[in-house]
Design an enzyme around this catalytic site. Structure first.
Site, short mmCIF file in Angstrom:
data_model
loop_
_atom_site.label_atom_id
_atom_site.label_comp_id
_atom_site.label_asym_id
_atom_site.label_seq_id
_atom_site.Cartn_x
_atom_site.Cartn_y
_atom_site.Cartn_z
N HIS A 105 -3.85 -2.72 -5.90
CA HIS A 105 -4.25 -3.37 -7.17
C HIS A 105 -5.00 -4.64 -6.78
O HIS A 105 -4.69 -5.25 -5.74
CB HIS A 105 -3.05 -3.85 -7.99
N ASP A 108 -2.64 -7.45 -5.95
CA ASP A 108 -1.81 -7.35 -4.74
C ASP A 108 -2.38 -8.21 -3.63
O ASP A 108 -1.68 -8.65 -2.73
CB ASP A 108 -1.83 -5.92 -4.15
C1 XUL Z 1 4.10 2.07 -11.66
C2 XUL Z 1 3.13 2.77 -10.80
C3 XUL Z 1 1.95 1.98 -10.37
C4 XUL Z 1 0.69 2.74 -10.31
C5 XUL Z 1 -0.51 1.89 -10.02
O1 XUL Z 1 5.21 2.82 -11.99
O2 XUL Z 1 3.30 3.90 -10.44
O3 XUL Z 1 2.26 1.41 -9.14
O4 XUL Z 1 0.74 3.74 -9.35
O5 XUL Z 1 -0.66 0.87 -10.94
#
Ligand code: XUL
Ligand code: CO
Length: 451
Positions: A105, A108
Site C-alpha cells: 500500500h 506502508d
Molecule cells: C484486508 C486485506 C488487505 C488487502 C489490501 O483484509 O486483505 O490487506 O489485501 O488492501
C-alpha cells in the site's frame, strides 16, 4: 547502492532441501522453484509475493494487546529514516527468501505529512529507493494499492464516504498511487474496499455509495490508461471488518457489482482465503466462482479460523485447503493473467522474533508448493476429470443432449417424464460415493508428499 546489508543476521538463503532431508526449519520441503510440475516451473505457477504491510510494518497487535514484534530496524526513531531502512531490510529479506514479487500500500512505505503534497514527497523518496533496488535485483511488484482506510479522515469510507471532500482526497491519493504503480512496473493494481460498506442502514444511502465506488474505479482505470499504466485492475472481496457489512462481500456479490457498473471488462478479482472464511465460504469456492466467470485475477494467500471471530491473516498451513486452491489454479491454467500468491499474512502474536518472519513464509510457500504437487498428481491421473465426466455423462446423449442443445422445451420434457415411475427416476441416479472420493484425495496427499 549497498545491497550487502545484514538485517536478518544469521539467516542464509533459504534452500530447497526436500522433505527427507529437512533437519532444520530453514529449508523448503516442497518448494523447489526451478522444478517443472504440470508443464511449468513451480516458481511460475506460484509467483510468491511478500506483503510489505504485514512483513515489515505489522507489530503483531491483536484487539486485546499491543505489538510484540521484534524487528531488526526497531532502533530507528525518525519516521523517514525508519522507512528508508525498512527498504534495505525488505530487499535483503526477498533475496534470502528467494521470492520475485512484493506488494504494498502507499502508506506502508512512508509516513504521512500534514498535506497530501508533503505525503507524496515522503512517498516518492522511498519509491526512488525501491526503484533503484529493482534495477539491481530484478524484483517485481505483483501489485500496489492505496491505503484509504487507516487515517481518521476515512472514518466513513473513501469513495463511499458521505463527505465529498473525502471522496476528492481519495481520488487525489489514488492518482499518485497509480503513478507510483507505473514507476515500479506493478503487474496489477488492487482495490480492497477498506471501509467501503456500512455500519447501519438507517443513515446510509446504499445505492449512492455504490455508485460513488464504481465512479472512482472508472476514474482510476481512465487515468491508468491516460498515463500508460497497463496493470490488471482487481477488486478484493471481503464480507465484513472493518465495517459491519462490506459492499464487496464475496466473489459472487462483487461480480454482480462489476457487471452492474460495467467494470467486468477491465477488472478481475483478488481473492483471499481468510476473507472467504469470513464470508462463510471456502477459498476453493471463491476461486471457483471467479474462475468460472473468467474473472480470476490473483490470490492473497492466508487462512482464517472458524473458531475465532476476526480477520486473523494466518500464514497458510492447511494442505487440504492449499490443494483445493491449487486444483482451481491448474484448471484455470494459472492463477490469473498476471496473478500470484501474495502472503497477506502475519506470524501469530506469540511468534515475535525476527526469524519467525522467515519461518512463517516457509510454511506458507511449502504449503502451496505441496498443494500444487498434489493437485497436479490428481490432474495427471485424470482422477477428478473422470469423476466429473462420469457424474454428468447423462447430458452427453438422449434427453440430456437435447437439454444442453436447447432442443428440449417444457412440452417435450413433459412428454419424456409423464409416465416415468418413481423406480425409473431413482434408477436414473447413482451414488456419488463421496466418502471414497475423499479417501482417494487423502491418498493423493500422503502419496504425493512422501515421494
Ligand atoms: C484486508 C486485506 C488487505 C488487502 C489490501 O483484509 O486483505 O490487506 O489485501 O488492501
Ligand atoms: Co488481502
Amino acid at each position: 547502492m549497498d545491497t550487502k546489508t545484514n538485517y536478518w543476521n544469521g539467516i542464509d538463503k533459504i534452500q530447497y532441501v526436500g522433505h527427507q532431508d529437512k533437519k532444520s526449519s530453514f529449508g523448503f520441503q516442497y518448494y523447489n522453484p526451478e522444478e517443472v510440475i504440470a508443464g511449468k516451473k513451480m516458481k511460475d505457477w506460484l509467483r510468491f509475493s511478500v506483503a510489505y504491510w504485514h512483513t515489515f510494518d505489522q507489530r503483531l497487535v491483536d484487539p486485546f494487546g499491543d505489538g510484540t514484534a521484534q524487528r531488526p530496524y526497531d532502533n530507528y526513531t525518525d519516521p523517514m529514516d525508519l522507512a528508508l531502512a525498512k527498504v534495505d531490510a525488505a530487499f535483503e529479506f526477498y533475496d534470502k527468501l528467494g521470492v520475485d514479487y512484493l506488494c504494498f500500500h502507499d502508506r506502508d512505505l512512508a509516513p504521512e505529512g500534514d498535506t497530501l503534497r508533503q505525503t507524496n514527497a515522503n512517498l516518492d523518496k522511498v519509491v526512488d529507493k525501491i526503484v533503484e533496488y529493482q534495477k539491481t535485483t530484478g524484483m517485481k511488484v505483483l501489485w500496489n494499492t492505496s491505503n484509504m482506510f487507516s487515517n481518521p479522515r476515512f472514518v466513513d469510507g473513501a469513495a463511499t464516504s458521505p463527505f465529498a471532500d473525502v471522496f476528492a482526497y481519495s481520488a487525489a491519493q489514488l492518482k499518485h498511487s497509480l503513478e507510483i504503480g507505473k514507476r515500479v512496473g506493478s503487474e496489477n493494481y488492487v482495490f480492497w474496499g477498506g471501509r467501503e460498506g456500512y455500519e447501519s442502514l438507517w443513515n446510509t444511502n446504499m445505492k449512492q455509495e455504490q455508485e460513488h465506488a464504481a465512479k472512482l474505479f472508472h476514474l482510476a482505470k481512465d487515468y491508468a490508461n491516460e498515463i500508460g499504466f497497463d496493470a490488471q485492475m482487481m477488486l478484493e472481496p471481503k464480507p465484513k471488518e472493518p465495517t459491519t457489512h462490506q459492499y464487496d462481500f464475496d466473489a459472487a456479490t462483487t461480480i454482480a457489482f462489476m457487471k452492474e457498473y460495467d467494470l467486468d471488462k477491465d477488472f478481475k478479482l483478488n481473492l483471499e482465503g481468510n476473507h472467504a472464511n469470513l464470508a462463510g465460504h471456502t477459498y476453493q469456492h471463491e476461486i471457483r466462482v471467479a474462475r468460472e466467470a473468467g474473472l480470476l485475477g490473483s490470490l492473497d494467500a492466508n487462512q482464517g479460523d472458524k473458531l475465532i471471530g476476526w480477520d486473523i491473516d494466518e500464514f497458510p498451513s492447511n494442505l487440504y485447503a492449499t490443494t483445493a486452491a491449487m486444483y482451481e489454479v491448474i484448471e484455470n491454467g494459472g492463477i490469473g493473467p498476471r496473478g500470484g500468491l501474495n502472503f497477506d499474512a502475519k506470524p501469530r502474536r506469540s511468534s515475535f522474533e525476527a526469524n519467525d518472519l522467515f519461518r512463517s513464509h516457509i510454511v506458507g510457500m511449502d504449503s502451496f508448493a505441496a498443494g500444487l504437487r498434489i493437485a497436479a498428481a490428481m490432474k495427471e491421473d485424470g482422477f477428478l476429470d473422470n469423476l466429473k465426466a462420469d457424474r454428468y455423462s447423462s447430458y452427453k446423449s438422449g434427453i440430456g443432449a437435447d437439454i444442453e442443445s436447447g432442443k428440449a422445451d417444457l412440452k417435450s420434457l413433459e412428454d419424456y417424464s409423464l409416465d416415468k415411475t418413481q423406480a425409473d427416476l431413482v434408477g436414473a441416479t447413482h451414488s456419488d460415493h463421496l466418502e471414497q472420493v475423499k479417501d482417494t484425495i487423502n491418498h493423493y496427499i500422503v502419496e504425493t508428499l512422501s515421494k
